[in-house]
Every structure is written in C-alpha cells, then in structure tokens.
Design an enzyme around this catalytic site. Structure first.
Site, PDB file in Angstrom:
ATOM      1  CG  HIS A 179       2.017   0.234  -1.268  1.00 42.41           C
ATOM      2  ND1 HIS A 179       2.741   1.086  -0.476  1.00 42.41           N
ATOM      3  CD2 HIS A 179       1.165  -0.412  -0.443  1.00 42.41           C
ATOM      4  CE1 HIS A 179       2.351   0.950   0.770  1.00 42.41           C
ATOM      5  NE2 HIS A 179       1.402   0.055   0.824  1.00 42.41           N
ATOM      6  CE  LYS A 183      -3.342  -1.923  -0.157  1.00 40.09           C
ATOM      7  NZ  LYS A 183      -3.042  -3.329   0.128  1.00 40.09           N
ATOM      8  CD  GLU A 217       0.091   1.246   9.582  1.00 40.72           C
ATOM      9  OE1 GLU A 217       0.902   0.525   9.011  1.00 40.72           O
ATOM     10  OE2 GLU A 217       0.337   2.408   9.950  1.00 40.72           O
ATOM     11  CG  HIS A 241      -0.375   5.663   1.580  1.00 42.66           C
ATOM     12  ND1 HIS A 241       0.288   5.372   0.415  1.00 42.66           N
ATOM     13  CD2 HIS A 241       0.483   5.334   2.573  1.00 42.66           C
ATOM     14  CE1 HIS A 241       1.486   4.888   0.700  1.00 42.66           C
ATOM     15  NE2 HIS A 241       1.632   4.865   1.998  1.00 42.66           N
TER      16      HIS A 241
END
Ligand code: NAP
Length: 485
Positions: A179, A183, A217, A241
């Site tokens: 994903h 973006k 995070e 990623h």
C-alpha cells in the site's frame, strides 16, 4: 481538480476474507469511497467470502457498521450513500480449504466482465484459493488476483507462493499489493523525478550526499504480537515497504511509464544492493513505559531476539550511486508517526557569505505521513537590514493545500490500488521477481544475526530508537533528521 473521476466498466470483486480486519478497516471503506466518488458504474458487484455463516442481509449490516467506524468522513460520502452501496454487496459462505461455497460463487460470476479476487487471508491460503478458482472455472483471462503482504518470510517461501499462484495464473494477472506504492506522494516522487528537468541532473552521487528513509510508528506490536515476533522489522517493513521506496528513489528513468518498464528498473536497483557490513545494522526492542508494556511483554516471549526497530546503511553499487550511502530506519513505539524520504544534497563547495553558518545544503523531503507533501529546503537571506545573514527555509508543497479544497480528500492508497486492479494497471504492484530479489538480499542479513543469536538493543518508548542508531550516522559525520512530533 485532484483526480478526474473516470468511471470503470461494471466489474465483480470478490473479497476472500471479507469478514476480516483488513476487509473491514481498509478494503470495503476504500471501495465505498470510490463508489461515493461515482467511479463504479451500475451493475458492479462486491462479494464478501469467508467461512462465517452469514446471508447477504447480515453481511450488508456488518459492512455498514465498518463503514461508519472506519470511513473517517473521507470521500464525500453522505450518510444515505451507505444504503445505496449496500445494494451492490453480497456474501458467500465459503471455505478456501474445502468445497463449501465454491459452486455458489462460480454461479454468481458474470461472464465477459473483469473479475478481481482479493486474497485478504493469510498467505497459507493463497495456493488453495488459486487452485479452487481454477477448478471451478473462474481463472480465465478476465480474472485478476490481489495478494496481500506478507509475501513469504524468506526467498524459499516466496518462491513457493509465487509458484502456487503461477500454476494457475499468468504474472500479468497477479497484483501483489504494497500500500505504500499507492500513496500520492510516492507516485509524485516519480512525477517530480521524471516530469521535471530540475532534479534529474542532480540525482546522483556527484550532488547527493546521502539519502535517508524513515518509517517511524508510535504504536507497538499491539494484538499482532504472535505474528510480529516471528517476523520483525526487517521482514515486516524493510524487505517490502522501505525497499520499494528505495527503488523508486534510486532507479534509472524507465523508457515509458508502463508496468514492466518501471518494474524492470526497480529490480535492477535491488540487484545492485551491496553487501551490508554487520556494524552498519542496528536492531532494537522497545522498553515499557509508565503506561504500556515493552516489546518482550507484548509478545509474551521474554527471550525474544526479534527486532522492533532497525537502522541500516546500504550502498547501491552502480554508476549513479557509488559513494552515496542510503540510511534506512523503521521502528515501533518511537517519538512520532513519521514516514519520509530525505534526499540530502552536498554542501556548497565554498561559502562566499560572511555568516555564522559554515556551508549550506539543500534537502528534498518527500513526506508520506503525516501531511503528505514535499519540502525543498533552500538557503535564503534572512529578511531585514544587518548584512547577509542566511537561513535555510522549506519551500513547502503540502498536497492538501497546494491542490485546493478538494486536495484534502486525497484518495487513500487502497482506493487507488484497487481501482488500478480493475483497470488492469500493474505499475504500482510488485512483480514476482522483485519480491524474490528483495528476499535474496534480506535473507543472508537475517541469517547472520540469527546465527550469532544477536540480542536487539533495548530503547525507550517514545524515543528515536537506540543510541547506537544515532552513532551509525555520527560515525559518518551525518545525522538523522528529527522525528518531528
Ligand atoms: P483476519 O482478521 O484474521 O481475517 C482473516 C479472514 O480470512 C477472515 O475473514 C476469515 O474469516 C478468513 N478465513 C480464514 N480461514 C479461511 C478459510 N479456510 N476459508 C475462507 N476464509 C477464511 O486477518 P486480516 O488482518 O484481515 O489480514 C488478512 C491478510 O492481510 C493477512 O495475510 C494479513 O497479513 C494481511 N494484512 C493485513 C493487514 C491489516 O491491517 N489487517 C495489513 C496488511 C496485510 P472466517 O474465519 O469467517 O473464515
């Protein structure tokens, strides 16, 4: 202004794992927003499938709840829209590992239209689903399958997964989703690089000092402790990623913006990665704070050697990048939720100004979150009298501001990626050989620390990670960018 809505022909989308967390939190809300945006023509159908017994009415109610909870007020969806959206939803009770539900599903399929099957289930079911789609006559040339991460846990398992899909589907039908690639900023990275004359001539080791990629995070491993402890930051984040971001930054310009041309260039980057010196890898585990448990308590494994943080320095060994290191870091329970790529240019060779600062440098920052956008730090004169004092200021292009009121509604990555599947555009999806190449690079690094049973370094929750990660940069006379709160 942000995105022209181009409706797509009616399609059938089956979400295997339609009762799961990902379906509820991401996939169905994304589809709903595209529906609200007017992108789905009448006749489009979305079919949830899982073992839980439910009929269409119950599934529609189940999804309506999820939409209320997770739609986050995005996409211009008025309350009444949920009722309209429910009409295109249905459900099949189905077991990936048995015969239950498969005939019913195949009877529902409309011949001659695009059909996509989203494998929103654990990877151990990918092979079963592919096989049964084939056996029940749903694996024809109109079919596309979407698979989620994790795509394997090493080269061997990734190869086995690729094979189990390739037995029934052509590579052009397989959409491996990451994903991050959906973006807006990540795609803008390509637009900035290859749609402007300004940057590309400077995009090499002659002008770029180093590149930093950070995905930080604030959350811990939460309820995923069991999965995470068998994975760790390298497998969970770097292999996919961060590696994909690295590829887009480092790749050569493809001859066309077409899926295979782009993916060929990304693959060359992964294959050009040099060996990593073990001293250039720092692994960490977060400690408890006053309110929350630490990593070891979270995963209920006091002897765990799995990392919740990793920082590493690597080289892309080719003409463009030899001499420009790439620093990657990612971790949990850090100071802020920040994802960004910083291209740090070299200092000016000589300072003609009599200011306090020594020499100046430009930094191009591509922000993935929060506040998707791009900054370019430039040096200007500080306003006012008193001589030539220089300051570095950002030229800020925050998409939601730059692109007008509609810009606040930047489509979510899942919205874009699912519609790309329907349109048959694989540019933003990983090809099988890319995934295998990434594992081929990652495997020996993991094997080395597993062999040495190296213990990750504890770090404070809410910090920037272990001190040793700072030292990794300091040794080279550089420093990480602040994790801004
Ligand atoms: P989950 O909440 O555990 O959901 C799994 C789904 O699979 C459920 O709908 C379950 O429904 C269904 N299922 C399990 N066994 C089945 C079988 N034999 N036949 C048919 N359906 C079966 O998992 P998730 O979090 O949604 O994750 C799904 C996949 O996406 C995983 O591979 C995960 O790693 C990946 N992923 C998840 C996230 C996320 O944010 N959640 C993010 C990235 C990737 P029944 O029990 O009713 O059958």
């Amino acid at each position: 202004m942000v995105s022209r809505i181009i409706p797509v022909d009616p399609f059938d989308l089956v979400v295997f794992g339609g009762t799961g967390d990902l379906a509820r939190r991401k996939i169905l809300p994304a589809l709903f927003r595209r529906f609200c945006a007017g992108q789905m023509e009448r006749g489009t159908r979305i079919i949830g499938a899982a073992r839980t017994e439910m009929d269409d009415v119950a599934y529609r109610a189940f999804i309506a709840e999820a939409l209320i909870e997770f739609n986050e007020g995005k996409g211009g969806c008025e309350p009444g829209k949920i009722k309209e959206f429910q009409k295109i939803l249905s459900y099949v009770t189905l077991d990936a590992r048995g015969e239950l539900g498969w005939s019913e599903l195949s009877e529902k399929m409309h011949p001659g239209r695009v059909r996509a099957f989203y494998f929103s289930v654990g990877p151990s079911l990918f092979g079963d689903l592919a096989l049964r789609l084939h056996q029940y006559g749903m694996a024809d040339s109109d079919t596309r399958i979407v698979v989620e991460k994790p795509f394997g846990r090493d080269l061997e398992t990734a190869r086995a997964l690729n094979k189990s899909l390739a037995d029934h589907f052509d590579e052009s039908q397989i959409y491996r989703i990451d994903h991050y690639l959906g973006k807006e900023t990540v795609q803008n990275l390509m637009a900035i690089r290859f749609g402007n004359m300004l940057f590309e001539p400077l995009w090499n080791s002659q002008y770029v000092d180093h590149i930093q990629i950070t995905v930080a995070e604030t959350v811990g491993v939460g309820g995923r402790g069991d999965y995470y402890d068998r994975s760790g930051a390298m497998r969970d984040m770097v292999q996919n990623h961060l590696m994909q971001l690295l590829c887009l930054i480092a790749m050569e310009p493809p001859s066309h913006f077409d899926p295979d041309a782009v993916r060929d260039e990304k693959l060359k980057v992964i294959r050009a990665l040099g060996e990593v010196d073990p001293k250039d890898i720092v692994r960490g585990q977060y400690l408890a704070d006053d309110e929350k448990p630490g990593y070891l308590e979270h995963v209920e494994n006091p002897r765990s050697l799995t990392e919740s943080f990793i920082a590493l320095k690597l080289d892309v060994v080719n003409w463009r990048w030899s001499g420009t290191p790439f620093y990657l870091r990612t971790g949990k329970r850090l100071k802020s939720r920040t994802s960004e790529i910083a291209v740090v240019f070299k200092e000016t060779p000589h300072n003609i100004f009599d200011d306090d600062n020594d020499r100046h440098r430009n930094i191009l920052t591509i922000r993935l979150q929060p506040n998707e956008g791009i900054d370019l730090d430039v040096t200007i004169k500080e306003p006012g009298p008193g001589g030539m004092r220089l300051v570095d200021v950002p030229l800020d292009m925050t998409f939601s501001e730059a692109l007008g009121p509609e810009g606040e509604d930047i489509p979510d990555a899942y919205e874009r990626l699912i519609m790309d599947v329907v349109r048959g555009n694989q540019t933003l999806f990983m090809r099988g050989d890319e995934v295998e190449a990434a594992w081929a690079w990652t495997d020996p690094l993991i094997a080395a620390w597993e062999k040495g049973a190296t213990k990750p370094i504890p770090y404070d929750s809410g910090s920037s990670g272990p001190e040793e990660a700072l030292a990794l940069m300091h040794r080279d006379g550089r420093k990480w960018r602040d994790l801004r709160i």
